[in-house]
Design a protein around this motif. Structure first.
Motif, short mmCIF file in Angstrom:
data_model
loop_
_atom_site.label_atom_id
_atom_site.label_comp_id
_atom_site.label_asym_id
_atom_site.label_seq_id
_atom_site.Cartn_x
_atom_site.Cartn_y
_atom_site.Cartn_z
N CYS A 1 0.84 -1.20 0.00
CA CYS A 1 0.00 0.00 0.00
C CYS A 1 0.88 1.26 0.00
CB CYS A 1 -0.98 -0.03 1.16
SG CYS A 1 -2.35 1.15 0.97
N GLY A 2 0.93 2.00 1.12
CA GLY A 2 1.82 3.15 1.17
C GLY A 2 3.27 2.77 0.96
N GLY A 3 3.61 1.51 1.29
CA GLY A 3 4.96 1.03 1.05
C GLY A 3 5.29 0.94 -0.43
N GLN A 4 4.29 0.60 -1.25
CA GLN A 4 4.50 0.63 -2.70
C GLN A 4 4.73 2.05 -3.17
OE1 GLN A 4 2.17 -1.07 -6.43
NE2 GLN A 4 1.27 0.84 -5.73
N GLN A 5 3.95 2.98 -2.64
CA GLN A 5 4.09 4.37 -3.05
C GLN A 5 5.47 4.90 -2.68
OE1 GLN A 5 0.69 6.15 -1.07
NE2 GLN A 5 -0.69 4.70 -2.07
N LEU A 6 5.94 4.59 -1.48
CA LEU A 6 7.27 5.03 -1.07
C LEU A 6 8.34 4.40 -1.94
CD1 LEU A 6 8.73 6.54 1.54
CD2 LEU A 6 9.51 4.19 1.86
N LEU A 7 8.19 3.12 -2.28
CA LEU A 7 9.14 2.43 -3.14
C LEU A 7 9.23 3.10 -4.50
CD1 LEU A 7 11.03 -0.01 -3.57
CD2 LEU A 7 9.00 -1.33 -4.23
N ASN A 8 8.08 3.44 -5.06
CA ASN A 8 8.07 4.11 -6.37
C ASN A 8 8.77 5.46 -6.30
OD1 ASN A 8 7.04 4.15 -9.20
ND2 ASN A 8 5.90 5.93 -8.47
N VAL A 9 8.53 6.22 -5.23
CA VAL A 9 9.18 7.52 -5.08
C VAL A 9 10.68 7.35 -4.86
CG1 VAL A 9 9.34 9.55 -3.55
CG2 VAL A 9 7.10 8.70 -4.27
N ALA A 10 11.07 6.38 -4.04
CA ALA A 10 12.50 6.15 -3.79
C ALA A 10 13.25 5.81 -5.06
CB ALA A 10 12.67 5.03 -2.77
N LEU A 11 12.57 5.17 -6.01
CA LEU A 11 13.19 4.79 -7.27
C LEU A 11 13.08 5.87 -8.35
CD1 LEU A 11 12.06 1.06 -7.29
CD2 LEU A 11 14.44 1.85 -7.30
N GLY A 12 12.42 6.99 -8.02
CA GLY A 12 12.36 8.10 -8.96
C GLY A 12 11.02 8.33 -9.63
N GLY A 13 9.95 7.68 -9.14
CA GLY A 13 8.62 7.87 -9.72
C GLY A 13 7.83 8.94 -8.98
N THR A 14 6.58 9.15 -9.41
CA THR A 14 5.71 10.16 -8.83
C THR A 14 4.37 9.53 -8.44
OG1 THR A 14 4.75 10.85 -10.95
CG2 THR A 14 6.78 11.95 -10.25
N LEU A 15 3.56 10.32 -7.71
CA LEU A 15 2.30 9.81 -7.19
C LEU A 15 1.12 10.70 -7.57
CD1 LEU A 15 3.33 8.91 -3.52
CD2 LEU A 15 3.32 7.40 -5.52
N ILE A 16 -0.05 10.08 -7.71
CA ILE A 16 -1.34 10.77 -7.69
C ILE A 16 -1.63 11.07 -6.22
CG2 ILE A 16 -3.82 10.50 -8.04
CD1 ILE A 16 -3.13 8.58 -10.36
N GLN A 17 -1.90 12.34 -5.89
CA GLN A 17 -2.09 12.70 -4.49
C GLN A 17 -3.48 12.37 -3.96
OE1 GLN A 17 -0.40 16.40 -3.00
NE2 GLN A 17 0.70 16.68 -4.93
N HIS A 18 -4.50 12.35 -4.83
CA HIS A 18 -5.84 12.02 -4.37
C HIS A 18 -6.61 11.49 -5.56
CE1 HIS A 18 -9.15 12.00 -1.60
NE2 HIS A 18 -9.87 12.84 -2.31
#
Length: 238
Positions: free
Chosen positions: A113-130
Protein backbone atom coordinates in the motif's frame (compact mmCIF):
# COMPACT_ATOMS: atom_id res chain seq x y z
CA UNK A 1 20.03 -22.32 1.42
CA UNK A 2 19.87 -21.51 5.11
CA UNK A 3 17.77 -23.81 7.31
CA UNK A 4 17.01 -21.02 9.76
CA UNK A 5 14.12 -18.64 9.00
CA UNK A 6 15.21 -15.41 7.32
CA UNK A 7 14.98 -12.30 9.48
CA UNK A 8 12.35 -9.99 7.96
CA UNK A 9 12.32 -6.34 9.01
CA UNK A 10 8.83 -4.80 9.09
CA UNK A 11 8.40 -1.03 9.36
CA UNK A 12 6.11 0.37 12.03
CA UNK A 13 3.56 3.16 11.97
CA UNK A 14 3.81 5.94 14.55
CA UNK A 15 1.22 8.01 16.39
CA UNK A 16 1.27 11.10 18.54
CA UNK A 17 0.11 10.98 22.19
CA UNK A 18 -3.47 9.92 22.72
CA UNK A 19 -5.48 6.73 22.62
CA UNK A 20 -3.09 3.92 23.49
CA UNK A 21 -0.63 6.13 25.37
CA UNK A 22 -0.11 9.67 26.60
CA UNK A 23 3.35 9.42 25.01
CA UNK A 24 4.16 8.97 21.31
CA UNK A 25 3.79 5.32 20.30
CA UNK A 26 4.43 2.82 17.52
CA UNK A 27 1.70 0.67 15.98
CA UNK A 28 1.36 -2.31 13.68
CA UNK A 29 -1.51 -4.65 12.93
CA UNK A 30 -0.68 -8.17 14.07
CA UNK A 31 -1.44 -9.70 10.68
CA UNK A 32 1.70 -8.18 9.13
CA UNK A 33 3.92 -10.20 11.47
CA UNK A 34 1.62 -13.22 11.49
CA UNK A 35 1.62 -13.66 7.71
CA UNK A 36 5.40 -13.21 7.49
CA UNK A 37 5.81 -15.88 10.16
CA UNK A 38 3.32 -18.17 8.41
CA UNK A 39 5.29 -17.77 5.19
CA UNK A 40 8.44 -18.97 6.97
CA UNK A 41 10.06 -15.70 8.01
CA UNK A 42 11.18 -14.45 11.40
CA UNK A 43 9.52 -11.01 11.76
CA UNK A 44 11.26 -8.16 13.56
CA UNK A 45 9.75 -4.69 13.96
CA UNK A 46 11.80 -1.63 13.06
CA UNK A 47 11.60 1.62 15.09
CA UNK A 48 12.13 4.92 13.27
CA UNK A 49 15.84 5.54 13.80
CA UNK A 50 17.36 6.61 10.45
CA UNK A 51 20.89 6.64 11.89
CA UNK A 52 20.46 2.91 12.62
CA UNK A 53 19.26 2.00 9.12
CA UNK A 54 22.61 0.53 8.06
CA UNK A 55 22.85 -1.49 11.27
CA UNK A 56 19.34 -2.88 10.75
CA UNK A 57 20.16 -3.74 7.14
CA UNK A 58 23.33 -5.55 8.23
CA UNK A 59 21.17 -7.93 10.25
CA UNK A 60 17.94 -8.46 8.32
CA UNK A 61 17.47 -10.57 5.20
CA UNK A 62 14.46 -8.77 3.74
CA UNK A 63 12.35 -5.64 4.19
CA UNK A 64 8.58 -5.14 4.32
CA UNK A 65 7.47 -1.51 4.05
CA UNK A 66 3.96 -1.31 5.47
CA UNK A 67 0.99 0.94 4.81
CA UNK A 68 -0.67 3.49 7.05
CA UNK A 69 -3.17 6.34 7.18
CA UNK A 70 -0.74 9.01 6.01
CA UNK A 71 0.78 10.39 2.81
CA UNK A 72 4.19 10.63 1.20
CA UNK A 73 5.43 14.25 1.14
CA UNK A 74 4.95 15.51 -2.45
CA UNK A 75 8.19 17.49 -2.11
CA UNK A 76 9.98 14.15 -2.46
CA UNK A 77 8.74 13.83 -6.04
CA UNK A 78 8.79 17.50 -6.99
CA UNK A 79 5.12 18.35 -6.57
CA UNK A 80 3.18 20.89 -4.55
CA UNK A 81 1.09 19.43 -1.75
CA UNK A 82 -2.69 19.47 -2.08
CA UNK A 83 -4.73 20.45 0.96
CA UNK A 84 -5.56 17.78 3.49
CA UNK A 85 -2.50 15.56 3.24
CA UNK A 86 -1.32 13.82 6.42
CA UNK A 87 2.46 13.66 6.67
CA UNK A 88 4.64 11.64 9.04
CA UNK A 89 8.08 13.01 8.28
CA UNK A 90 9.95 10.90 10.84
CA UNK A 91 8.48 7.67 9.54
CA UNK A 92 9.08 8.62 5.91
CA UNK A 93 12.68 9.64 6.60
CA UNK A 94 13.38 6.27 8.22
CA UNK A 95 11.61 4.22 5.56
CA UNK A 96 13.45 6.05 2.78
CA UNK A 97 16.77 5.30 4.49
CA UNK A 98 15.83 1.64 4.78
CA UNK A 99 14.59 1.33 1.20
CA UNK A 100 17.57 3.15 -0.28
CA UNK A 101 19.96 0.98 1.72
CA UNK A 102 18.11 -2.20 0.78
CA UNK A 103 18.20 -1.21 -2.90
CA UNK A 104 21.94 -0.63 -2.71
CA UNK A 105 22.36 -4.14 -1.28
CA UNK A 106 19.82 -5.72 -3.64
CA UNK A 107 17.98 -6.95 -0.55
CA UNK A 108 14.46 -8.32 -1.18
CA UNK A 109 11.79 -5.63 -0.64
CA UNK A 110 8.02 -5.93 -0.45
CA UNK A 111 6.13 -2.62 -0.39
CA UNK A 112 2.51 -2.79 0.76
CA UNK A 113 0.00 0.00 0.00
CA UNK A 114 1.82 3.15 1.17
CA UNK A 115 4.96 1.03 1.05
CA UNK A 116 4.50 0.63 -2.70
CA UNK A 117 4.09 4.37 -3.05
CA UNK A 118 7.27 5.03 -1.07
CA UNK A 119 9.14 2.43 -3.14
CA UNK A 120 8.07 4.11 -6.37
CA UNK A 121 9.18 7.52 -5.08
CA UNK A 122 12.50 6.15 -3.79
CA UNK A 123 13.19 4.79 -7.27
CA UNK A 124 12.36 8.10 -8.96
CA UNK A 125 8.62 7.87 -9.72
CA UNK A 126 5.71 10.16 -8.83
CA UNK A 127 2.30 9.81 -7.19
CA UNK A 128 -1.34 10.77 -7.69
CA UNK A 129 -2.09 12.70 -4.49
CA UNK A 130 -5.84 12.02 -4.37
CA UNK A 131 -7.45 9.51 -6.73
CA UNK A 132 -11.00 11.00 -6.70
CA UNK A 133 -9.58 14.34 -7.92
CA UNK A 134 -7.53 12.89 -10.75
CA UNK A 135 -9.09 9.63 -12.00
CA UNK A 136 -12.43 9.97 -13.75
CA UNK A 137 -14.85 7.21 -12.79
CA UNK A 138 -12.50 5.86 -10.14
CA UNK A 139 -13.42 2.83 -8.08
CA UNK A 140 -13.85 3.10 -4.31
CA UNK A 141 -10.19 2.55 -3.50
CA UNK A 142 -11.08 3.34 0.11
CA UNK A 143 -13.44 0.39 0.12
CA UNK A 144 -16.50 0.66 2.44
CA UNK A 145 -16.54 -3.04 3.33
CA UNK A 146 -14.13 -4.87 5.63
CA UNK A 147 -10.46 -5.07 4.64
CA UNK A 148 -10.78 -8.84 5.17
CA UNK A 149 -12.98 -8.92 2.04
CA UNK A 150 -12.22 -8.02 -1.59
CA UNK A 151 -12.98 -4.50 -2.77
CA UNK A 152 -12.30 -5.04 -6.47
CA UNK A 153 -10.28 -7.09 -8.95
CA UNK A 154 -6.92 -6.36 -10.50
CA UNK A 155 -5.50 -7.58 -13.78
CA UNK A 156 -2.04 -9.15 -13.50
CA UNK A 157 0.33 -8.24 -16.33
CA UNK A 158 1.58 -11.25 -18.26
CA UNK A 159 5.30 -11.95 -18.18
CA UNK A 160 5.90 -10.19 -14.87
CA UNK A 161 7.42 -11.70 -11.76
CA UNK A 162 4.12 -11.15 -9.97
CA UNK A 163 2.30 -13.15 -12.67
CA UNK A 164 4.74 -16.02 -12.20
CA UNK A 165 4.20 -15.92 -8.42
CA UNK A 166 0.40 -15.80 -8.32
CA UNK A 167 -0.28 -17.93 -11.41
CA UNK A 168 -3.41 -15.94 -12.25
CA UNK A 169 -4.40 -13.25 -14.74
CA UNK A 170 -6.94 -11.64 -12.39
CA UNK A 171 -7.13 -11.68 -8.59
CA UNK A 172 -9.43 -10.16 -5.94
CA UNK A 173 -7.84 -7.53 -3.70
CA UNK A 174 -8.76 -5.34 -0.76
CA UNK A 175 -8.31 -1.61 -1.15
CA UNK A 176 -7.50 1.08 1.42
CA UNK A 177 -5.80 4.02 -0.27
CA UNK A 178 -6.45 7.42 -1.80
CA UNK A 179 -3.05 7.85 -3.45
CA UNK A 180 -1.41 5.77 -6.17
CA UNK A 181 1.47 5.61 -8.62
CA UNK A 182 1.32 8.26 -11.33
CA UNK A 183 4.61 7.96 -13.19
CA UNK A 184 6.26 4.58 -12.75
CA UNK A 185 9.86 4.84 -11.60
CA UNK A 186 12.66 4.18 -14.11
CA UNK A 187 13.60 0.51 -14.17
CA UNK A 188 10.15 -0.54 -12.95
CA UNK A 189 7.12 -1.89 -14.73
CA UNK A 190 3.45 -2.19 -13.87
CA UNK A 191 2.50 -5.71 -12.82
CA UNK A 192 -1.11 -5.12 -11.72
CA UNK A 193 -3.79 -2.61 -12.67
CA UNK A 194 -7.34 -1.89 -11.48
CA UNK A 195 -10.33 -1.72 -13.87
CA UNK A 196 -10.28 2.09 -13.60
CA UNK A 197 -6.64 2.23 -14.72
CA UNK A 198 -5.12 2.88 -11.30
CA UNK A 199 -1.72 1.20 -10.92
CA UNK A 200 -2.01 -1.58 -8.32
CA UNK A 201 1.45 -3.13 -8.50
CA UNK A 202 5.00 -2.42 -9.65
CA UNK A 203 8.25 -4.34 -9.75
CA UNK A 204 11.87 -3.42 -10.41
CA UNK A 205 13.15 -5.57 -13.24
CA UNK A 206 16.83 -5.35 -12.32
CA UNK A 207 16.49 -6.50 -8.71
CA UNK A 208 16.45 -9.93 -7.08
CA UNK A 209 13.02 -9.23 -5.53
CA UNK A 210 11.55 -5.74 -5.45
CA UNK A 211 7.76 -5.70 -5.65
CA UNK A 212 5.16 -3.20 -4.50
CA UNK A 213 1.41 -3.88 -4.33
CA UNK A 214 -1.30 -1.37 -3.56
CA UNK A 215 -3.51 -3.86 -1.72
CA UNK A 216 -2.93 -5.59 1.64
CA UNK A 217 -1.78 -9.21 1.16
CA UNK A 218 -1.25 -9.56 4.92
CA UNK A 219 -5.03 -10.07 5.19
CA UNK A 220 -4.56 -13.25 3.11
CA UNK A 221 -7.92 -13.03 1.35
CA UNK A 222 -6.84 -15.12 -1.66
CA UNK A 223 -4.28 -17.79 -2.58
CA UNK A 224 -2.42 -15.06 -4.49
CA UNK A 225 -1.76 -13.18 -1.25
CA UNK A 226 -0.16 -16.13 0.53
CA UNK A 227 1.80 -17.00 -2.63
CA UNK A 228 3.25 -13.49 -2.71
CA UNK A 229 4.34 -13.64 0.93
CA UNK A 230 5.89 -17.08 0.43
CA UNK A 231 7.78 -15.92 -2.65
CA UNK A 232 9.10 -12.88 -0.82
CA UNK A 233 10.28 -14.90 2.19
CA UNK A 234 11.77 -17.48 -0.17
CA UNK A 235 13.79 -14.76 -1.90
CA UNK A 236 15.09 -13.69 1.53
CA UNK A 237 16.57 -17.16 2.11
CA UNK A 238 19.18 -16.91 -0.66
Amino acid sequence: MSLSPPLIGITLDSEEPGGYSRMPWYALRRNYAETVARAGGLPVLLPHEPHLAAAFLDRIDGLVVTGGAFDIDPALFGAEARAGLVLKSGRTRFELAMVQGALERDMPILGICGGQQLLNVALGGTLIQHIPDEVAGALAHEQPNSRSEPGHWVEIAAGTRLAAIVGETRIPVNSAHHQAVRQVAPGCLINAIAPDGVVEGIEATDRTFCIGVQWHPEYDISPADSALLRAFVGACRT
